[in-house]
Design an enzyme around this catalytic site. Structure first.
Site, short mmCIF file in Angstrom:
data_model
loop_
_atom_site.label_atom_id
_atom_site.label_comp_id
_atom_site.label_asym_id
_atom_site.label_seq_id
_atom_site.Cartn_x
_atom_site.Cartn_y
_atom_site.Cartn_z
N ARG A 249 0.15 -5.41 -14.97
CA ARG A 249 0.22 -4.55 -13.91
C ARG A 249 -1.34 -4.34 -13.55
O ARG A 249 -2.29 -4.50 -14.50
CB ARG A 249 0.60 -3.16 -14.15
CG ARG A 249 0.79 -2.12 -13.13
CD ARG A 249 1.74 -2.32 -11.90
NE ARG A 249 1.94 -1.34 -11.24
CZ ARG A 249 2.62 -1.25 -9.97
NH1 ARG A 249 3.00 -2.54 -9.61
NH2 ARG A 249 2.92 -0.15 -9.49
N THR B 156 6.80 -7.82 -2.19
CA THR B 156 6.87 -8.40 -3.53
C THR B 156 7.76 -9.80 -3.48
O THR B 156 8.35 -9.98 -2.51
CB THR B 156 7.27 -7.55 -4.65
OG1 THR B 156 6.45 -6.28 -4.38
CG2 THR B 156 7.44 -7.83 -5.87
N GLU C 22 1.52 -5.53 -3.83
CA GLU C 22 2.36 -4.12 -3.05
C GLU C 22 2.45 -4.27 -1.85
O GLU C 22 3.34 -5.10 -1.49
CB GLU C 22 1.08 -3.19 -3.32
CG GLU C 22 1.46 -1.72 -3.45
CD GLU C 22 2.65 -1.11 -2.64
OE1 GLU C 22 3.58 -1.28 -2.95
OE2 GLU C 22 2.36 -0.47 -1.70
N GLU D 152 -2.30 -2.20 -4.88
CA GLU D 152 -1.46 -1.42 -5.70
C GLU D 152 -1.70 -0.11 -6.16
O GLU D 152 -0.84 0.75 -6.65
CB GLU D 152 -1.38 -2.36 -6.97
CG GLU D 152 0.01 -2.47 -7.58
CD GLU D 152 0.95 -3.02 -6.98
OE1 GLU D 152 2.20 -2.60 -6.56
OE2 GLU D 152 0.84 -4.27 -6.79
N ASP E 68 0.28 2.97 -5.44
CA ASP E 68 1.32 3.49 -6.06
C ASP E 68 1.29 4.67 -7.14
O ASP E 68 2.08 5.29 -7.51
CB ASP E 68 2.00 2.33 -6.90
CG ASP E 68 2.96 1.26 -6.10
OD1 ASP E 68 2.91 1.67 -4.78
OD2 ASP E 68 3.53 0.36 -6.62
N SER F 63 5.08 1.36 -11.47
CA SER F 63 5.95 0.54 -10.60
C SER F 63 7.37 0.94 -10.89
O SER F 63 7.68 1.42 -11.64
CB SER F 63 5.79 -0.86 -11.52
OG SER F 63 6.39 -1.95 -10.57
N SER F 64 7.99 -0.05 -9.92
CA SER F 64 9.58 -0.04 -9.76
C SER F 64 10.02 -1.36 -10.28
O SER F 64 11.34 -1.34 -10.32
CB SER F 64 10.11 0.48 -8.54
OG SER F 64 9.47 1.62 -8.16
N GLY G 271 10.99 -4.79 -3.37
CA GLY G 271 11.61 -3.88 -2.66
C GLY G 271 11.15 -2.71 -3.06
O GLY G 271 11.55 -1.45 -2.68
N GLY G 272 9.94 -2.24 -3.69
CA GLY G 272 9.31 -1.24 -4.00
C GLY G 272 10.18 -0.23 -4.60
O GLY G 272 10.95 -1.07 -5.64
N1 GLU Z 1 4.17 -1.70 -5.60
C1 GLU Z 1 5.51 -1.91 -5.99
C2 GLU Z 1 5.87 -1.70 -7.47
O1 GLU Z 1 5.01 -1.92 -8.11
C3 GLU Z 1 6.24 -2.92 -5.49
C4 GLU Z 1 6.06 -3.15 -3.89
C5 GLU Z 1 7.05 -3.94 -3.41
O2 GLU Z 1 8.24 -4.34 -4.14
O3 GLU Z 1 6.98 -4.18 -2.41
O4 GLU Z 1 7.03 -1.23 -7.79
#
Ligand code: GLU
Length: 607
Positions: free
Chosen positions: A113, A417, A437, A456, A459, A480-481, A501-502
């Site tokens: 990360r 991502t 990100e 990033e 986040d 993060s997700s 997908g965030g």
């Molecule tokens: N920044 C997000 C994360 O770390 C990922 C971004 C994305 O999936 O577009 O969870």
């Protein structure tokens, strides 16, 4: 009983109507820049690669065919994604690498990360001229202040050191060739540049690379990135120190502290705090994975700094208490949505970078805690959202009163991502999610180097609250997700899956797992199925096909199903998963059939 049915489902179902992987001969008979054949499913043995992009998948497959293992192929595939998917991933970003070793039977992970600079103040996201937070978009996302120390290159080196058989140089060279020779621009690439016009034309090197001649690269044209090719070759020769200590480190610092703005941009582009020492001290970290039992299977995920493993794991623990396979589909989906909301409430309250926050991971993943959370779910009504977080300091697995009201944090995680899944002939498996990100990251290409820097650090929660586990702190990793997941059955791989997908990454991975393990779908069906996401908000956000099929039945239970639409890109698609299912030596390899233009699955020995 339930355990048996899930095991039986995994070993017996799936009708294999296969399309095979592209053969080498077929691929090389085409002109250089032609897009390799792209198929969303592949069946066979001997190893496999699946990603969003056919060039990247082809490069990974070649590594496997030449005797490389899953880690070698994963790094080569990821490096190629840095060329063809530069707006989603690359050496300017970070990610999470999950590995299953056939030799030891262990799942292990690397946390790559991005990390905040040592000088990052708590009010980094407050505009000094107004005393208020910067507008999120485009001001904060297009900034030096949102750039974290990139972790991707360190992740590749660490993964190769731990499990690979090839050098970093050997892993970078195919991608360097691809960057030199070029690839065919598809609709996704073209649209991503168009969407970023204002940001990409705000920086001299970005404009020069992606807005050459005053327009986005045309669909069907060949796109080359010689600067990136040269950067990869430099790193191949000199190793990661050229990036974290050498010339590139200095260039990254300059680009963050004095972003190379064009004369005519009106964007403010706040400057960042990064210094060379931040890059020098960066380490990709070995982490123990999260693990939960689910219907007789072991589900391994990414521990904090990602909330992927803890949130998917908690939701599965809650769901395990319902016989999803034996109930009407709408009822099973209702429980999936409620479990997701409850797990998201706990994610918001408890999960952050464990280097700086005491994350109660054991409690979050305990069956007794899940039992208490599951008690809140009614079969006939929907919990009022947002639900409050559970109390991890006192739970005993018994049903308490009804769920209290909670709060929903402002969710600004983006939806780009990329994700890849690799297996090799020896039985090793890699599930790897990587990102910069937002689509296009910070918008800043490092001058002369051909890669974009991440944004990033957006986040982090933008305003500082000492009680928030995801508050900004120096040297901290934003939560993060990302949820790369490997499922074992009796210690052997059963399934590997991940998605971009965030924060919808978590629900996408969860829904694919539920589809596959409980709802009787094959892996390709589980990935193709229409999606819905519930992240502890008043509405369930769904793709149009989901809403049409299940909207009315779920609304009868009290849900408010609304169309999903990403605020930045306008897309109505949720996620872009890849995965592999293991049936003994036989592999079922899957990518998206249509989302993001469809992905590319391939297998070494098709059948
Ligand atoms: N920044 C997000 C994360 O770390 C990922 C971004 C994305 O999936 O577009 O969870």
């Amino acid at each position: 009983m339930r355990a048996v049915s899930a095991l039986a489902a995994l070993s017996l179902t799936a009708t294999l109507v296969g399309v095979s992987a592209p053969s080498e001969a077929a691929a090389s008979a085409r002109p250089r820049a032609a897009e390799p054949p792209k198929r969303a499913t592949a069946y066979g043995s001997g190893g496999a690669v699946t990603s969003v992009d056919p060039y990247a998948t082809q490069i990974g497959l070649r590594v496997l065919r030449a005797g490389g293992n899953a880690t070698d192929a994963a790094v080569a595939t990821a490096a190629a994604l840095g060329v063809t998917e530069p707006f989603s991933a690359g050496i300017g970003g970070g990610g999470y690498f999950v590995h299953y070793s056939a030799r030891t039977g262990k799942v292990q992970t690397i946390d790559g990360r991005e990390t905040a600079p040592a000088a990052m103040p708590h009010d980094a996201f407050i505009d000094p001229t107004t005393g208020k937070p910067y507008n999120f978009s485009p001001e904060l996302v297009t900034s030096g202040v949102s750039v974290g120390v990139p972790g991707t290159l360190a992740t590749w080196q660490r993964a190769l050191d731990r499990w690979g058989t090839r050098s970093l140089g050997a892993s970078l060279r195919p991608a360097a060739r691809l960057a030199d020779r070029g690839f065919v621009v598809d609709q996704t690439f073209n649209s991503q540049v168009e969407q970023n016009k204002q940001r990409f034309t705000a920086f001299v090197p970005t404009k020069r690379l992606y807005w050459r001649g005053g327009h986005a690269p045309a669909v069907g044209s060949t796109f080359r990135n010689p600067d990136l090719a040269a950067t990869y070759r430099l790193l191949a020769r000199k190793g990661t120190k050229a990036f974290y200590r050498g010339a590139i480190a200095g260039e990254i610092v300059r680009a963050v502290r004095r972003p190379p703005k064009t004369a005519d941009t009106t964007l403010p582009v706040p400057r960042g705090y990064l210094v060379r020492r931040d890059l020098k001290r960066y380490r990709a970290l070995d982490r123990r994975p999260t693990r939960i039992g689910y219907r007789g299977l072991d589900v391994y995920g990414m521990a904090p700094s990602s909330s992927g493993g803890s949130t998917v794991g908690e939701a599965l623990n809650i769901l395990e208490r319902s016989d999803l396979a034996g109930m009407p589909r709408a009822q099973a989906l209702h429980r999936y949505l409620e479990a997701s909301a409850l797990a998201f409430a706990d994610r918001g309250a408890y999960v952050g970078d464990p280097a700086q926050v005491d994350v109660p991971l054991r409690d979050l993943l305990s069956d007794r805690f899940a039992a208490e959370r599951a008690c809140l779910i009614s079969p006939t009504a929907t919990l009022a959202k947002p639900v409050a977080a559970g109390d991890i300091t006192s739970y005993d697995g018994r049903c308490a009163s009804s769920g209290a009201a909670g709060t929903t944090a402002n969710d600004t995680e983006n939806v780009e991502t990329t994700n890849l899944t690799v297996a090799d002939r020896w039985g090793n498996v890699v599930e790897y999610t990587l990102t910069i990100e937002q689509t296009g990251g910070s918008g800043i290409v490092v001058p002369g180097r051909g890669f974009l820097l991440n944004n990033e650090l957006t986040d982090f929660t933008a305003t500082y609250d000492p009680a928030d586990p995801n508050r900004i702190e120096p040297l901290k990793r934003p939560r993060s997700s990302m949820a790369p997941t490997i499922v074992l059955r009796h210690g052997r791989p059963a399934l590997a899956v991940g998605s971009p997908g965030g924060s919808t990454i978590i629900t996408t991975v969860l829904q694919v797992l539920v589809n596959r393990l409980d709802l009787g779908m094959t892996l390709p069906e589980a990935i193709a199925a229409p999606r819905v996401t519930q992240r502890n908000t008043t509405t369930d956000q769904a793709e149009p096909a989901f809403e049409q099929r299940y909207g009315a039945a779920l609304e009868a239970l009290g849900h408010d199903v609304v169309p999903y639409q990403d605020i930045f890109t306008g897309t109505q698609e949720i996620g872009a998963a890849t995965g592999i299912e293991f049936r003994g030596r036989r592999l079922v390899v899957a990518a998206e059939p249509t989302r993001r233009g469809g992905g590319a699955a391939a297998v070494v020995h098709p059948n």
